[in-house]
Design a protein around this motif. Structure first.
Motif, PDB file in Angstrom:
ATOM      1  N   HIS A  45      26.497   8.964  -4.853  1.00 27.06           N
ATOM      2  CA  HIS A  45      27.038   8.352  -3.633  1.00 27.06           C
ATOM      3  C   HIS A  45      26.429   6.976  -3.413  1.00 27.06           C
ATOM      4  N   ARG A  46      25.129   6.886  -3.600  1.00 25.70           N
ATOM      5  CA  ARG A  46      24.464   5.616  -3.349  1.00 25.70           C
ATOM      6  C   ARG A  46      24.967   4.516  -4.273  1.00 25.70           C
ATOM      7  N   LEU A  47      25.118   4.848  -5.542  1.00 25.68           N
ATOM      8  CA  LEU A  47      25.587   3.854  -6.500  1.00 25.68           C
ATOM      9  C   LEU A  47      27.037   3.454  -6.247  1.00 25.68           C
ATOM     10  N   ARG A  48      27.770   4.254  -5.506  1.00 23.02           N
ATOM     11  CA  ARG A  48      29.145   3.909  -5.122  1.00 23.02           C
ATOM     12  C   ARG A  48      29.184   3.222  -3.757  1.00 23.02           C
ATOM     13  N   GLY A  49      28.007   3.001  -3.157  1.00 25.96           N
ATOM     14  CA  GLY A  49      27.954   2.330  -1.870  1.00 25.96           C
ATOM     15  C   GLY A  49      28.192   3.242  -0.685  1.00 25.96           C
ATOM     16  N   GLU A  50      28.177   4.544  -0.909  1.00 28.24           N
ATOM     17  CA  GLU A  50      28.461   5.523   0.148  1.00 28.24           C
ATOM     18  C   GLU A  50      27.141   5.978   0.777  1.00 28.24           C
ATOM     19  N   LEU A  51      26.587   5.147   1.639  1.00 27.24           N
ATOM     20  CA  LEU A  51      25.241   5.379   2.156  1.00 27.24           C
ATOM     21  C   LEU A  51      25.177   6.569   3.103  1.00 27.24           C
ATOM     22  N   THR A  52      26.186   6.748   3.933  1.00 30.09           N
ATOM     23  CA  THR A  52      26.175   7.876   4.868  1.00 30.09           C
ATOM     24  C   THR A  52      26.160   9.188   4.109  1.00 30.09           C
ATOM     25  N   GLU A  53      27.015   9.288   3.091  1.00 31.38           N
ATOM     26  CA  GLU A  53      27.075  10.502   2.283  1.00 31.38           C
ATOM     27  C   GLU A  53      25.772  10.704   1.509  1.00 31.38           C
ATOM     28  N   ALA A  54      25.204   9.612   0.988  1.00 33.62           N
ATOM     29  CA  ALA A  54      23.951   9.714   0.242  1.00 33.62           C
ATOM     30  C   ALA A  54      22.837  10.249   1.133  1.00 33.62           C
ATOM     31  N   ARG A  55      22.736   9.693   2.330  1.00 35.34           N
ATOM     32  CA  ARG A  55      21.687  10.131   3.251  1.00 35.34           C
ATOM     33  C   ARG A  55      21.855  11.610   3.616  1.00 35.34           C
ATOM     34  N   ALA A  56      23.080  12.032   3.861  1.00 37.92           N
ATOM     35  CA  ALA A  56      23.323  13.427   4.232  1.00 37.92           C
ATOM     36  C   ALA A  56      22.890  14.381   3.118  1.00 37.92           C
ATOM     37  N   GLU A  57      23.204  14.032   1.865  1.00 42.27           N
ATOM     38  CA  GLU A  57      22.822  14.899   0.749  1.00 42.27           C
ATOM     39  C   GLU A  57      21.309  14.908   0.539  1.00 42.27           C
ATOM     40  N   LEU A  58      20.653  13.762   0.752  1.00 41.42           N
ATOM     41  CA  LEU A  58      19.197  13.717   0.605  1.00 41.42           C
ATOM     42  C   LEU A  58      18.521  14.581   1.668  1.00 41.42           C
ATOM     43  N   LEU A  59      18.996  14.512   2.902  1.00 40.33           N
ATOM     44  CA  LEU A  59      18.420  15.336   3.958  1.00 40.33           C
ATOM     45  C   LEU A  59      18.672  16.819   3.682  1.00 40.33           C
ATOM     46  N   ALA A  60      19.854  17.140   3.162  1.00 45.73           N
ATOM     47  CA  ALA A  60      20.155  18.538   2.820  1.00 45.73           C
ATOM     48  C   ALA A  60      19.242  19.022   1.694  1.00 45.73           C
ATOM     49  N   ALA A  61      18.991  18.146   0.713  1.00 45.27           N
ATOM     50  CA  ALA A  61      18.093  18.501  -0.389  1.00 45.27           C
ATOM     51  C   ALA A  61      16.687  18.777   0.122  1.00 45.27           C
ATOM     52  N   LEU A  62      16.225  17.995   1.091  1.00 46.31           N
ATOM     53  CA  LEU A  62      14.874  18.187   1.629  1.00 46.31           C
ATOM     54  C   LEU A  62      14.772  19.437   2.494  1.00 46.31           C
ATOM     55  N   GLU A  63      15.858  19.819   3.136  1.00 42.37           N
ATOM     56  CA  GLU A  63      15.832  21.084   3.869  1.00 42.37           C
ATOM     57  C   GLU A  63      15.643  22.245   2.911  1.00 42.37           C
ATOM     58  N   LEU A  64      16.244  22.141   1.733  1.00 42.54           N
ATOM     59  CA  LEU A  64      16.130  23.196   0.734  1.00 42.54           C
ATOM     60  C   LEU A  64      14.800  23.148   0.008  1.00 42.54           C
ATOM     61  N   GLU A  65      14.283  21.942  -0.208  1.00 41.78           N
ATOM     62  CA  GLU A  65      13.036  21.767  -0.967  1.00 41.78           C
ATOM     63  C   GLU A  65      12.218  20.657  -0.294  1.00 41.78           C
ATOM     64  N   PRO A  66      11.436  20.992   0.736  1.00 45.81           N
ATOM     65  CA  PRO A  66      10.735  19.974   1.535  1.00 45.81           C
ATOM     66  C   PRO A  66       9.757  19.114   0.754  1.00 45.81           C
ATOM     67  N   THR A  67       9.304  19.582  -0.405  1.00 43.97           N
ATOM     68  CA  THR A  67       8.333  18.815  -1.202  1.00 43.97           C
ATOM     69  C   THR A  67       9.002  17.983  -2.296  1.00 43.97           C
ATOM     70  N   LEU A  68      10.321  17.771  -2.202  1.00 44.49           N
ATOM     71  CA  LEU A  68      11.036  16.998  -3.222  1.00 44.49           C
ATOM     72  C   LEU A  68      10.769  15.506  -2.992  1.00 44.49           C
ATOM     73  N   ALA A  69       9.707  15.016  -3.612  1.00 45.00           N
ATOM     74  CA  ALA A  69       9.271  13.633  -3.386  1.00 45.00           C
ATOM     75  C   ALA A  69      10.350  12.603  -3.712  1.00 45.00           C
ATOM     76  N   PRO A  70      11.108  12.747  -4.813  1.00 46.15           N
ATOM     77  CA  PRO A  70      12.137  11.731  -5.093  1.00 46.15           C
ATOM     78  C   PRO A  70      13.160  11.591  -3.975  1.00 46.15           C
ATOM     79  N   ALA A  71      13.482  12.692  -3.272  1.00 48.00           N
ATOM     80  CA  ALA A  71      14.434  12.598  -2.164  1.00 48.00           C
ATOM     81  C   ALA A  71      13.834  11.808  -1.008  1.00 48.00           C
ATOM     82  N   CYS A  72      12.538  12.034  -0.724  1.00 46.27           N
ATOM     83  CA  CYS A  72      11.860  11.233   0.305  1.00 46.27           C
ATOM     84  C   CYS A  72      11.859   9.763  -0.096  1.00 46.27           C
TER      85      CYS A  72
END
Length: 450
Positions: A45-72
């Motif tokens: 999403h980010r590479l396509r310029g879709e920042l809202t979608e990118a942010r939503a997926e990153l936050l969802a990833a962190l809810e599933l795995e709070p220690t996922l440093a690359p998502a932070c």
């Protein structure tokens, strides 16, 4: 990792964001609790310029795995792109708290702290991201960090404010690709501004006389004599990030077309004396260019004729001679110039999906095509002299190529009115002047010596 995730990640690494996003969406639908699949979908999403979608997926990833440093780290880099320094610092600090050895977070936090005015902390983090050990940064990214470190040291020595730069990470930063280490260059030190060694065209020709594989790295300054504006001139008239970033293109695609019309102006642009001289350079291994005007290829045809083979021209930032649909990637087979100065509404629309058409160029926030970057790196590794013409060397990844050349012991000769930022941390030779005046004299002298 399921098969869809594996396929999507492979496409993402290969530079096919549209296809990658499709596979990764299916992977997430199949395994909604897979944090890594959501993280990689966020990158697409980010590479396509879709920042809202990118942010939503990153936050969802962190809810599933709070220690996922690359998502932070990615949430931090999105904040950095948006100019939200404190939010960026918060996310990147969290990434390091969960994974202290995460070098990309160290690097990006160093950048954020530098622009927030915390110079000593920034220098410490940038240095630590380059330390030997497991998880070493890929060579091109390591050279980029060295450039940031050199600039930070100069900021400190001169008491200067850091210059604004595009903060969008490269694909190597996004995907954390590993690569064999390059030769290590010493960490830069600074007691203030360095000075390039200044030479005449004849003196520079003597320096290059023994080279048998000369690589040229060119920027907008070489095309000034053809009536095209430099980046600096364009950004005096346009807000760079608002006009030519992939993020803003999704909101207001017509603005990019207005910038293109301004850049191209009226009439044909022909190769000037600098392009023609470079086409006659003896032992020219190739040309790596940041330009999108196609004038190097046209100059070769003028000098050598249509059938004559030419050294490779690597167009790092793409070309205005091709267009494509931003949404479905369909290519209509027309140049960007063919849409300018006509009654076609802006932006022109794709006949297949009605998505906005765009020139096939790299916008801020996008990545250089992996195959182009690989070809450029191969040429840098093979050259025994690097000729840098008409570029400020302030845009990655092109700005890191001279650092790699110098790490391999290759001399770097710059043709520019004043020295580029390379001179702050690299030994370079400057031939001052306009490219269309200086380069023909240098190449003529070099040909006489062969």
């Amino acid at each position: 990792m399921n098969e869809l995730h594996t396929r999507g990640l492979a496409l993402l690494r290969a530079g096919h964001e549209h296809e990658a996003a499709s596979y990764l969406r299916e992977a997430v639908c199949l395994s909604p609790d897979d944090a890594r699949a959501r993280y990689h979908l966020a990158l697409a999403h980010r590479l396509r310029g879709e920042l809202t979608e990118a942010r939503a997926e990153l936050l969802a990833a962190l809810e599933l795995e709070p220690t996922l440093a690359p998502a932070c780290a990615q949430l931090g880099s999105l904040a950095l792109v948006a100019g939200e320094l404190q939010e960026a610092i918060s996310w990147l600090s969290r990434a390091l708290a969960t994974h202290p050895g995460h070098r990309l977070s160290r690097y990006q936090l160093g950048v954020a702290l530098r622009f927030a005015g915390h110079r000593m902390e920034a220098i410490s983090l940038l240095r630590s991201s380059l330390e030997p050990g497991p998880g070493a940064l890929p060579p091109v990214l390591a050279q980029r960090v060295r450039g940031q470190l050199a600039d930070a040291l100069n900021d400190l020595a001169l008491g200067a404010r850091p210059l604004a730069q595009c903060a969008a990470p490269l694909v190597t930063e996004l995907l954390e690709e590993q690569a064999p280490p390059s030769k290590e260059a010493p960490l830069p030190e600074s007691n203030g501004e360095r000075e390039s060694r200044v030479a005449t065209p004849l003196e520079a020709a003597h320096l290059l006389a023994g080279a048998r594989s000369i690589l040229a790295l060119t920027g907008s300054g070489i095309s000034v004599g053809s009536g095209l504006a430099t980046r600096k001139e364009l950004w005096q008239r346009w807000d760079r990030d608002a006009a030519v970033s992939v993020f803003k293109f999704r909101e207001a695609p017509e603005v990019l077309w207005e910038v293109i019309a301004d850049f191209l102006g009226e009439g044909q642009h022909r190769p000037n004396a600098a392009h023609l001289a470079l086409a006659e350079c003896p032992d020219l291994l190739g040309i790596v260019t940041q330009n999108v005007d196609g004038l190097h290829q046209e100059a070769h045809r003028e000098v050598h004729g249509e059938p004559a083979p030419m050294p490779p021209v690597v167009e790092l930032h793409g070309t205005l001679l091709e267009t494509r649909c931003h949404d479905c990637n369909t290519r209509p087979g027309r140049t960007a110039g063919s849409y300018v100065g006509t009654t076609t509404p802006r932006p022109p629309r794709c006949e297949r999906c009605n998505g906005p058409l765009r020139p096939d160029v790299v916008l801020f926030g996008e990545r250089v095509a992996p195959e182009r970057m690989s070809q450029a790196l191969e040429l840098v590794r093979r050259c025994d002299a690097l000729l840098v013409v008409g570029t400020a060397m302030d845009v990655a990844p092109a700005s890191e190529l001279p650092r790699i050349a110098r790490a391999n012991g290759v001399p770097v000769v710059e043709i520019k009115r004043t020295a580029s930022r390379l001179s702050r941390s690299l030994d370079t030779v400057l031939v001052p002047g306009e490219a269309d005046a200086v380069l023909p004299e240098l190449i003529q002298a070099l040909r006489r010596m062969r």
